[in-house]
Design an enzyme around this catalytic site. Structure first.
Site, PDB file in Angstrom:
ATOM      1  N   PHE A 258       0.585  -1.191   0.065  1.00  0.00           N
ATOM      2  CA  PHE A 258      -0.027   0.040   0.120  1.00  0.00           C
ATOM      3  C   PHE A 258       1.016   1.210  -0.036  1.00  0.00           C
ATOM      4  O   PHE A 258       1.736   1.395   0.937  1.00  0.00           O
ATOM      5  CB  PHE A 258      -0.709   0.138   1.257  1.00  0.00           C
ATOM      6  CG  PHE A 258      -1.822   1.317   1.224  1.00  0.00           C
ATOM      7  CD1 PHE A 258      -3.032   1.292   0.345  1.00  0.00           C
ATOM      8  CD2 PHE A 258      -1.553   2.301   1.754  1.00  0.00           C
ATOM      9  CE1 PHE A 258      -3.861   2.421   0.296  1.00  0.00           C
ATOM     10  CE2 PHE A 258      -2.257   3.348   1.512  1.00  0.00           C
ATOM     11  CZ  PHE A 258      -3.491   3.432   0.898  1.00  0.00           C
TER      12      PHE A 258
ATOM     13  N   ASP B  36       9.462   3.274   1.394  1.00  0.00           N
ATOM     14  CA  ASP B  36       8.375   4.031   1.872  1.00  0.00           C
ATOM     15  C   ASP B  36       8.236   3.758   3.378  1.00  0.00           C
ATOM     16  O   ASP B  36       7.564   2.897   3.795  1.00  0.00           O
ATOM     17  CB  ASP B  36       7.043   3.356   1.129  1.00  0.00           C
ATOM     18  CG  ASP B  36       5.814   4.172   1.296  1.00  0.00           C
ATOM     19  OD1 ASP B  36       5.854   4.956   2.523  1.00  0.00           O
ATOM     20  OD2 ASP B  36       4.894   4.128   0.831  1.00  0.00           O
TER      21      ASP B  36
ATOM     22  N   LYS C 152       2.801  11.856   6.792  1.00  0.00           N
ATOM     23  CA  LYS C 152       2.066  11.708   7.709  1.00  0.00           C
ATOM     24  C   LYS C 152       2.670  12.619   9.003  1.00  0.00           C
ATOM     25  O   LYS C 152       2.541  13.512   9.122  1.00  0.00           O
ATOM     26  CB  LYS C 152       1.954  10.385   8.182  1.00  0.00           C
ATOM     27  CG  LYS C 152       0.933   9.461   6.950  1.00  0.00           C
ATOM     28  CD  LYS C 152       0.622   7.966   7.635  1.00  0.00           C
ATOM     29  CE  LYS C 152      -0.232   7.227   6.373  1.00  0.00           C
ATOM     30  NZ  LYS C 152      -1.457   7.950   6.133  1.00  0.00           N
TER      31      LYS C 152
END
Length: 403
Positions: free
Chosen positions: A144, A229, A258
């Protein structure tokens, strides 16, 4: 717990006017501080999700809020058409923290991943010498990385992938955690390997020990970039600055987001080697809000918080306590526990309830977390949480599983 009329009215308005691309728990939050949130009826809950790790430093962290306020009173936006007095400082301080050489700022995690893909392809053509439009990037099953069209092109999750084609070519998928499969997939057109050090959406999946060292070696031997990531796993969540640090491995590029904005503003970045990011020239990539002053000011405060190592240590020590408590519930409604630091994937026993049912029972007991897929709870409390609060959440989970 019965939803009040006030809660029901807010939810009904969301459902009437908002696109139905999320399935949130039926709780309407109106205030928050630290590890706690309060709903419109005044009920308090322990936050065990942290905005999918965007709130690593808790809700309304005072140092981060002050940084935002101070910047809002001076300057909000210039675009990159002009310089501002926060951008360069943020890039310098983030590069120093991460041990990297150059910073490319964007806004969202998906934008950072898209940017890394573009940079890797450009590097492959201009530096490595891959034939035009033939570059390949190796990715993992159950990945993801975001929701853009290019990113979902290499997703194998039907909910993220199906009915969004035609899809972007140029990606080769291998089983996550299989270093030999990565090595076998590398060819003359391979530009990069792009993977999460720990897979978040898949259920906090930790690869086998030695996997990242083997992948790093394969990349070095074949002049291939390693892109990590770290949008969810990075910035102290797992007990180290980067999740890759657990294996002593360095990536060529890292994508961050984030927590970089402290749960206040969206900011993301690609950080890494200057000879790779340096392939971008003026006009070839950009973002009106990428690196805007408010985000840079908050980002600088985040970097300052991380520079002491306090949050990394908290995640390590409190994470050990959390995982010990979760493992004690295995066989009592939990079939497996995975993760590192203050990050855990908790598989609910198929003979018990679904992940959403347990999430609802936890909500009724004052703890908020969320399922991923059908039977996994993803737990990621803010790093400011206290040991006693973790114990409170564990007790609530044991009670929910026993119901």
């Amino acid at each position: 717990m019965t939803d009040t009329q006030q809660t029901a009215e807010y939810i009904a308005r969301d459902e009437r006017w908002g696109a139905h691309n999320y399935h949130p728990l039926p709780v309407v939050i109106s205030e928050a501080e630290g590890a706690w949130v309060t709903d419109v009826d005044g009920r308090r809950y322990l936050d065990f999700l942290s905005g999918y790790s965007a709130l690593n430093f808790g809700h309304r962290n005072r140092r981060l809020v002050d940084a935002a306020h101070q910047q809002l009173d001076r300057l909000t936006l210039t675009s990159r058409a002009f310089h501002n007095d926060q951008f360069g400082l943020f890039c310098e301080e983030l590069a120093a923290l991460t041990g990297t050489e150059m910073v490319l700022t964007m806004n969202t995690g998906a934008e950072a991943v898209e940017s890394a893909i573009k940079v890797a392809r450009k590097w492959a053509y201009e530096v490595k010498g891959v034939e035009t439009d033939r570059a390949e990037i190796i990715v993992a099953t159950n990945n993801f990385h975001g929701r853009t069209t290019t990113i979902v092109s290499f997703s194998d999750d039907p909910a993220a992938h199906d009915n969004y084609g035609p899809f972007t070519p140029g990606f080769v998928t291998v089983p996550y955690g299989d270093a030999e499969a990565v090595r076998a997939a590398i060819g003359p057109n391979t530009a990069a390997v792009l993977m999460e050090p720990i897979q978040g959406e898949a259920g906090v999946i930790v690869p086998p020990a030695g996997f990242w060292s083997d992948v790093r070696r394969a990349c070095d031997e074949n002049n291939v970039l390693l892109i990590a990531d770290e949008i969810q796993s990075g910035l102290a969540r797992t007990g180290t600055l980067f999740a890759l640090d657990h294996e002593g491995v360095r990536a060529d590029l890292y994508t961050l987001g984030k927590a970089l904005g402290g749960g206040i503003v969206p900011i993301s970045a690609v950080v890494g080697r200057s000879d790779v990011l340096g392939v971008l020239k003026p006009g070839q990539h950009g973002s009106t809000f990428g690196g805007y002053p408010v985000a840079c000011a908050v980002g600088r405060a985040v970097v300052d918080l991380l520079s002491t190592g306090e949050f990394q240590q908290r995640a390590k020590e409190l994470g050990e306590h959390l995982h010990a408590g979760l493992r004690a519930l295995e066989g009592k409604g939990i079939s497996a526990v995975r993760g590192r630091g203050l990050w855990a994937g908790v598989d609910i026993d198929p003979r018990a309830k679904t992940g959403r049912e347990v999430s609802m029972l936890l909500r009724d007991r004052g703890v908020l977390c969320k399922e991923t897929h059908e039977r996994t709870l993803r737990m990621a409390p803010p790093l400011v949480i206290e040991r006693e609060e973790i114990d409170q959440a564990l007790a609530a989970l044991a009670e929910a599983l026993g119901e």
